[in-house]
Design an enzyme around this catalytic site. Structure first.
Site, short mmCIF file in Angstrom:
data_model
loop_
_atom_site.label_atom_id
_atom_site.label_comp_id
_atom_site.label_asym_id
_atom_site.label_seq_id
_atom_site.Cartn_x
_atom_site.Cartn_y
_atom_site.Cartn_z
N VAL A 29 -16.84 -16.26 -60.31
CA VAL A 29 -16.51 -15.40 -61.44
C VAL A 29 -15.04 -15.59 -61.84
CG1 VAL A 29 -16.33 -13.00 -62.21
CG2 VAL A 29 -18.22 -13.68 -60.73
N HIS A 34 -7.12 -11.26 -49.18
CA HIS A 34 -8.19 -12.24 -49.44
C HIS A 34 -7.59 -13.32 -50.34
CE1 HIS A 34 -12.49 -13.24 -50.83
NE2 HIS A 34 -11.68 -14.07 -51.44
N ASN A 78 -17.73 -20.63 -50.52
CA ASN A 78 -18.69 -20.36 -51.59
C ASN A 78 -18.99 -21.66 -52.30
OD1 ASN A 78 -18.60 -17.58 -51.00
ND2 ASN A 78 -16.70 -17.43 -52.15
N GLU A 117 -15.25 -17.90 -45.24
CA GLU A 117 -16.48 -18.56 -45.64
C GLU A 117 -16.20 -19.49 -46.81
OE1 GLU A 117 -19.11 -15.40 -47.89
OE2 GLU A 117 -18.30 -14.46 -46.11
N ARG A 135 -11.95 -7.69 -64.41
CA ARG A 135 -13.41 -7.67 -64.64
C ARG A 135 -13.77 -6.35 -65.29
NH1 ARG A 135 -16.55 -10.23 -59.45
NH2 ARG A 135 -15.02 -11.84 -58.92
N LYS A 182 -23.05 -18.14 -41.52
CA LYS A 182 -21.62 -17.88 -41.35
C LYS A 182 -21.10 -18.27 -39.98
CE LYS A 182 -21.95 -16.57 -45.46
NZ LYS A 182 -21.60 -17.50 -46.53
N ARG A 202 -20.29 -22.66 -55.08
CA ARG A 202 -20.66 -22.44 -56.48
C ARG A 202 -19.40 -22.27 -57.31
NH1 ARG A 202 -20.83 -17.23 -53.92
NH2 ARG A 202 -19.16 -15.97 -54.81
N GLU A 228 -12.67 -19.44 -48.73
CA GLU A 228 -12.05 -18.12 -48.60
C GLU A 228 -11.33 -18.00 -47.27
OE1 GLU A 228 -15.31 -15.35 -51.00
OE2 GLU A 228 -15.09 -15.13 -48.84
C1 MV4 Z 1 -12.86 -9.62 -41.55
C2 MV4 Z 1 -11.87 -8.62 -41.75
C3 MV4 Z 1 -10.98 -8.40 -40.72
N1 MV4 Z 1 -11.05 -9.12 -39.58
N2 MV4 Z 1 -12.88 -10.32 -40.40
C4 MV4 Z 1 -15.37 -8.76 -45.52
C5 MV4 Z 1 -16.40 -9.62 -46.19
C6 MV4 Z 1 -16.62 -10.80 -45.32
N3 MV4 Z 1 -16.69 -11.99 -46.08
C7 MV4 Z 1 -15.49 -10.80 -44.36
N4 MV4 Z 1 -14.79 -9.55 -44.49
C8 MV4 Z 1 -13.79 -9.22 -43.65
N5 MV4 Z 1 -13.76 -9.90 -42.47
C9 MV4 Z 1 -11.99 -10.04 -39.45
N6 MV4 Z 1 -12.06 -10.73 -38.30
C10 MV4 Z 1 -11.86 -7.93 -42.95
C11 MV4 Z 1 -12.83 -8.20 -43.90
C12 MV4 Z 1 -12.74 -7.41 -45.10
C13 MV4 Z 1 -12.43 -7.96 -46.34
C14 MV4 Z 1 -12.21 -9.32 -46.50
C15 MV4 Z 1 -11.92 -9.87 -47.72
C16 MV4 Z 1 -11.81 -9.04 -48.82
C17 MV4 Z 1 -12.03 -7.69 -48.70
C18 MV4 Z 1 -12.34 -7.13 -47.46
C19 MV4 Z 1 -12.54 -5.76 -47.37
C20 MV4 Z 1 -12.85 -5.24 -46.16
C21 MV4 Z 1 -12.97 -6.04 -45.03
#
Ligand code: MV4
Length: 448
Positions: free
Chosen positions: A293, A206, A288, A286, A336, A115, A290, A273
């Site tokens: 879902v 997201h 993905n 990030e 889902r 990452k 693939r 994402e």
């Molecule tokens: C973050 C964030 C807030 N600020 N990064 C959660 C999973 C991972 N892929 C990255 N995530 C997050 N990164 C910063 N700098 C909040 C999350 C996060 C989140 C992100 C996407 C979907 C749901 C989430 C739930 C909690 C926290």
């Protein structure tokens, strides 16, 4: 490419088999002991047992899967999602065995797998990333960097993903302890204690962009999905388009996602994402590497079959669509349906489905494995069906999903259907003004 081994089970195995069949490709299913009666075994042209029920001994067993592929005369392997889908070593071994891996190159999988490396690579490629650092050496350096970024900051395990090894730090006093814990989690979960730091984004959405690419340098984006309705990083409901995007923002995010894919010479279907903040700024999280879902909601608003597109790209064909031909029509939602009990803290609820009535009717699509009389095994993920609907606009899609879930009846096991009805009825959701904290707030509201 003539014969495809599907290295997966459940609804995605059915989805891949159907795409293969429409393309005239033969299909080989694999199954674990105890999974003989699973729907994917019956639907494929033939099936090979790859080991005992626990996934590490079967669906994650690289040697057995390669042996099944070579022994059955398959010339390609589709990994689906989960299991071996993002295992670069597996993709490489497929190639070594003369098998086409239906996915991007091992190098692309590796580049996106780490990452913090992915983050650096994306920044260099001109993709917006969250203000942050590379690997932090120790607590003293962390304190200096956090001061520069400004609190609150988030510590993340470099090998992480899915929220593992993440630590929120609101003020300097918490930093040293949080660094220790993030390191420990990274080491325990990924055997990698490397930690980096980012500015913490409050109340993000997201939003992810679907990418399609071929082996000839063509890359298109197919718009976005909003996946903010999550619980502990498990998505429950997804929609396309995202209610918060203007056409201009969609274009900017789409272009950024295409730059991300180009930077790793991506091929096939992939997802970039992003976090979208309350001011409309977006940041790479990030990629993905693939099929996901939630891919059907994109299929429903674009009319493009993503799994067929994956197979064609893997076979070396040029992309059949150009960016200017991609058009978005209407609105799609996916719920889902998991064999889990929302009233028992989402405990898995495996067992026999004693009765099953799926929703029917216009603009309703079910990608599922639920069947009356079938036993949901306890060894794998709990997804038994995805209910996907299309509407001319968001309001019609919501009403249609409520109608569809109202028709659905699953007896013998607990499911997430009641929770979905609650989400769909929520005023915040109906306004489209939700973020990644929405579901936690909804669940805290009445303790269900
Ligand atoms: C973050 C964030 C807030 N600020 N990064 C959660 C999973 C991972 N892929 C990255 N995530 C997050 N990164 C910063 N700098 C909040 C999350 C996060 C989140 C992100 C996407 C979907 C749901 C989430 C739930 C909690 C926290």
């Amino acid at each position: 490419m003539k014969r495809v081994l599907i290295a997966n089970r459940g609804e995605i195995a059915l989805r891949v088999i159907r795409a293969c069949r429409e393309l005239g490709l033969e299909t080989v299913a694999v199954y674990a002991r105890g999974d003989e009666d699973s729907p994917h075994v019956a639907l494929a042209d033939r099936a090979v047992c790859i080991g005992p029920a626990p996934a590490p001994l079967s669906y994650l067993n690289v040697q057995n899967i390669l042996a099944a592929a070579l022994g059955s005369g398959a010339d390609a392997v589709h990994p689906g999602y989960g299991f071996l889908a993002e295992n670069a070593d597996f993709a490489e071994l497929c190639a070594d065995c003369g098998l086409v891996f239906v996915g991007p190159s091992p190098a692309a999988i590796r580049a996106m797998g780490n990452k913090d490396r992915a983050r650096q690579l994306m920044a260099a490629a001109g993709v917006p990333v969250i203000p942050g650092t590379g690997a932090v050496a120790d607590a003293r350096e962390a304190a200096k960097l956090a001061g520069k970024i400004s609190y609150p900051v988030l510590l993340k395990a470099a090998a992480g993903g899915g929220g593992k090894g993440m630590r929120l730090v609101e003020e300097p006093g918490q930093l040293a302890r949080a660094l220790e814990l993030a390191r420990r989690e990274g080491e325990a979960a990924f055997s990698d204690a490397t930690v980096y730091m980012e500015k913490y984004i409050r109340r993000p959405r997201h939003v992810e962009i679907q990418i399609l690419a071929d082996n000839h340098g063509n890359v298109v984006h197919l718009g976005e999905r909003d996946c903010s309705v999550q619980r502990r990083h498990q998505k429950l409901l997804e929609e396309a388009p995202c209610p918060a995007l203007s056409p201009a923002l969609r274009r900017r995010m789409g272009r950024a996602a295409v730059r991300a894919a180009r930077a790793v010479r991506y091929s096939g279907a992939g997802t970039v994402e992003f976090l979208l903040d309350e001011q409309g700024n977006f940041y790479f999280m990030e990629m993905n590497t693939r099929i996901q879902v939630e891919h059907p909601v994109t299929e429903m608003i674009t009319g493009i079959d993503l799994v067929k597109a994956q197979l064609l790209a893997a076979a070396g064909e040029e992309l059949a669509i150009r960016q200017e031909d991609v058009a978005f029509r209407g609105w799609a939602l996916e719920c889902r349906i998991n064999a889990e009990d929302p009233r028992q803290d989402f405990q898995p609820s495996p067992g026999v489905i004693t009765g099953y009535r799926p929703p029917e009717g216009p603009w309703v699509r079910i990608d599922g494995v639920a069947r009356a009389g079938w036993r949901v095994p306890p060894h794998y993920d709990s997804l038994i069906a995805k209910v996907i609907v299309w509407g001319q606009d968001r309001a019609e899609a919501i009403a249609r999903m409520e109608r569809a879930l109202g028709e659905m009846a699953v007896q013998g096991i607990a499911t997430t259907v009641p929770l979905h009805l609650k989400i769909l009825a929520d005023p915040e959701f109906r306004r489209g003004h939700y973020d990644t904290g929405f579901l936690a707030r909804l669940l805290a509201g009445d303790g269900r």
